[in-house]
Design an enzyme around this catalytic site. Structure first.
Site, PDB file in Angstrom:
ATOM      1  N   HIS A   1       8.562 -26.731  -1.549  1.00  0.00           N
ATOM      2  CA  HIS A   1       7.986 -27.859  -2.282  1.00  0.00           C
ATOM      3  C   HIS A   1       6.883 -27.412  -3.225  1.00  0.00           C
ATOM      4  CE1 HIS A   1      10.176 -30.884   0.184  1.00  0.00           C
ATOM      5  NE2 HIS A   1      10.246 -29.820   0.987  1.00  0.00           N
TER       6      HIS A   1
ATOM      7  N   GLU B   1       0.826  -1.218   0.000  1.00  0.00           N
ATOM      8  CA  GLU B   1       0.000   0.000   0.000  1.00  0.00           C
ATOM      9  C   GLU B   1       0.856   1.262   0.000  1.00  0.00           C
ATOM     10  OE1 GLU B   1      -2.888   0.166   3.195  1.00  0.00           O
ATOM     11  OE2 GLU B   1      -4.432  -0.699   1.933  1.00  0.00           O
TER      12      GLU B   1
ATOM     13  N   LYS C   1     -14.141  -0.131  -4.065  1.00  0.00           N
ATOM     14  CA  LYS C   1     -15.253   0.239  -3.172  1.00  0.00           C
ATOM     15  C   LYS C   1     -16.329   0.986  -3.956  1.00  0.00           C
ATOM     16  CE  LYS C   1     -12.352   0.790   0.930  1.00  0.00           C
ATOM     17  NZ  LYS C   1     -11.762   1.757   1.842  1.00  0.00           N
TER      18      LYS C   1
HETATM   19  O1  PA5 Z   1      -3.737   0.812   5.795  1.00  0.00           O
HETATM   20  C1  PA5 Z   1      -4.866   1.201   5.538  1.00  0.00           C
HETATM   21  O2  PA5 Z   1      -5.157   2.404   5.576  1.00  0.00           O
HETATM   22  C2  PA5 Z   1      -5.996   0.253   5.209  1.00  0.00           C
HETATM   23  O3  PA5 Z   1      -5.580  -1.045   5.056  1.00  0.00           O
HETATM   24  C3  PA5 Z   1      -7.012   0.284   6.318  1.00  0.00           C
HETATM   25  O4  PA5 Z   1      -6.373  -0.095   7.506  1.00  0.00           O
HETATM   26  C4  PA5 Z   1      -8.171  -0.620   6.046  1.00  0.00           C
HETATM   27  O5  PA5 Z   1      -8.744  -0.300   4.825  1.00  0.00           O
HETATM   28  C5  PA5 Z   1      -9.213  -0.492   7.132  1.00  0.00           C
HETATM   29  O6  PA5 Z   1      -9.643   0.826   7.242  1.00  0.00           O
HETATM   30  P1  PA5 Z   1     -10.452   1.296   8.490  1.00  0.00           P
HETATM   31  O7  PA5 Z   1      -9.599   1.127   9.680  1.00  0.00           O
HETATM   32  O8  PA5 Z   1     -10.777   2.719   8.214  1.00  0.00           O
HETATM   33  O9  PA5 Z   1     -11.699   0.433   8.581  1.00  0.00           O
END
Ligand code: PA5
Length: 455
Positions: free
Chosen positions: A318, A297, A432
């Site tokens: 394996h 990310e 989303k």
């Molecule tokens: O690192 C990030 O920002 C995302 O992976 C969020 O942690 C994830 O989408 C969950 O978001 P939230 O905590 O707002 O539900």
């Protein structure tokens, strides 16, 4: 300078010398000014995404009162619950799961003389069968919920929370259920905050300046880890030692996070587009999942970024071993090595020796594992795979704290070296928007119409 590059990182050790057959020491050393500048930019808040640097001083800013409060809440849940369900997705559950899995007995949930509640997870998928089976299991259990969402609006955890909150209220009554639910969320915004205030749940705040994937040392990680019975003080202490070891004034030659960031960027530049995080201990599987989210990310944007992958060895030798040994030469490995196992198991002598294993009799299983690790390292280097190594003396809270902070700091520096903002994730919104349009969520009418035409 590069001779000092095998650093003693307050116990955790980074070794990059096995990359030098593939990239030169000079090319890595050339990163010094940029890596030092990136480190400084993080601390001075002058780089991209500077609104999200709250994690940087998290270990040193956690105070005694906060830790005691978390431990007190954990003690209540531990006393009241056979099972605690941690609801969250991405950064809102991976750090906790990584730590709890790494430190727990592998067969923990089958133990009959349990001292700790079983920790289960929900909201990290939308699997109907998963949720059905979880709800079915919980019908006979005294359970609690830690609901974690920074935005408080993420669909997966919100859906799971609606289901489990309803179930808990039906099983325990609304009043009792309230005492068994803790919300970890934004201090003011989001549906989870609204709900928590209205229902009177115990809450913890995720600071605006801490993104999900950098939140393991906030209540997001610390509360579930404390509920599972692990020492969050040692975890924070380990992280603090790494905060100091990679601090603002620690220059490149002594800064392991800066060196890791530099080497992986140089490897990427030389065509090594995939980094595989390797472990030889099955308990580390979710450490790699946490790491994948952190680097994926943070760096995968603007059409660039190393692809973070992971394997569990020797299991995956394996399966994926063939590809790694002889497939396309666009990969490098970072191996998390554990020096000392927590237990000892020796191979017994067998008179008949029908399995031919008497050459191992008397040896520890860990010695066999270590030779598999060394043999793999040599084979993969011979096969053209550069190798980095991060060595932990043993698996405990302190060293995991070091490891988390090391990877976070290196990720910030690495993202800056790559020229991206390591603290946003605009790409995760695309699915989303389509999902909401397809589900005909109010406010998405135009997108629904457009998608229907395309379908
Ligand atoms: O690192 C990030 O920002 C995302 O992976 C969020 O942690 C994830 O989408 C969950 O978001 P939230 O905590 O707002 O539900």
């Amino acid at each position: 300078m590069i001779n000092q590059i095998i650093q003693d990182m307050n116990n955790i050790k980074l070794s990059i010398d096995k990359a030098f057959g593939f990239i030169s020491k000079e090319s890595v050393a050339a990163y010094q000014p940029a890596a030092d500048a990136a480190n400084k930019a993080l601390h001075q808040g002058t780089g991209k995404g500077s609104d999200f640097l709250g994690w940087l001083n998290l270990p040193s800013s956690i105070d005694e009162a906060h830790l005691s409060d978390l431990e007190a809440t954990a003690a209540i849940l531990r006393k009241q619950c056979e099972v605690v369900v941690v609801i969250g997705i991405g950064g809102s559950y991976l750090g906790a799961k990584a730590t709890i899995d790494a430190l727990s007995n592998s067969f923990d949930w089958l133990q009959t003389d349990r001292k700790n509640p079983v920790i289960l997870y929900a909201g990290q998928n939308i699997g109907e069968d998963y949720l059905y089976e979880l709800q079915h299991l919980l019908t006979t259990k005294k359970f609690g919920i830690i609901s974690i969402s920074k935005s408080g609006t993420t669909t997966e955890p919100a859906l799971a929370f609606r289901l489990l909150k309803t179930q808990l209220e039906e099983q325990q009554g609304k009043e009792a259920a309230r005492e068994l639910i803790v919300a970890v969320t934004d201090k003011a915004r989001g549906a989870l905050r609204t709900l928590a205030v209205q229902e009177g749940y115990k809450t913890y705040v995720i600071e605006d300046t801490i993104g999900g994937r950098y939140s393991v040392l906030s209540p997001v990680g610390l509360l579930p880890i404390a509920v599972a019975g692990f020492d969050i003080r040692q975890l924070v202490r380990g992280a603090l030692s790494m905060e100091l070891a990679c601090g603002e004034d620690v220059g490149f030659t002594n800064n392991p996070a800066a060196q890791y960031a530099a080497v992986r960027n140089e490897l990427y530049k030389q065509g090594k587009k995939t980094e595989i995080l390797v472990n030889f201990h099955p308990k580390l599987h979710y450490i790699a999942e946490w790491w994948k989210q952190l680097y994926g990310e943070s760096e995968g944007k603007d059409n660039k970024g190393i692809f973070p992958a992971a394997v569990d060895f020797t299991t995956d030798l394996h399966s994926m071993g063939q590809w790694i040994q002889e497939g396309e030469r666009t990969i490098f490995e970072t191996v998390i090595s554990i020096q000392e196992s927590n237990y000892t198991v020796r191979v017994p002598e067998d008179k008949a020796n029908l399995d031919g294993l008497n050459f191992l009799a008397g040896k520890r299983v860990d010695e066999v594992n270590k030779m598999a690790e060394l043999g793999t390292l040599i084979a993969h280097i011979d096969g053209g795979v550069p190798n980095l190594q991060i060595e932990l003396p043993t698996l405990n809270e302190y060293y995991l704290g070091q490891l988390f902070y090391f990877f976070e700091k290196a990720c910030g520096i690495s993202g800056y070296l790559l020229g991206v903002n390591p603290f946003d994730q605009p790409g995760v919104e695309a699915y989303k928007k389509n999902m909401f349009a397809l589900l005909e969520k109010p406010g998405f009418e135009k997108e629904t119409e457009e998608l229907k035409k395309r379908l």
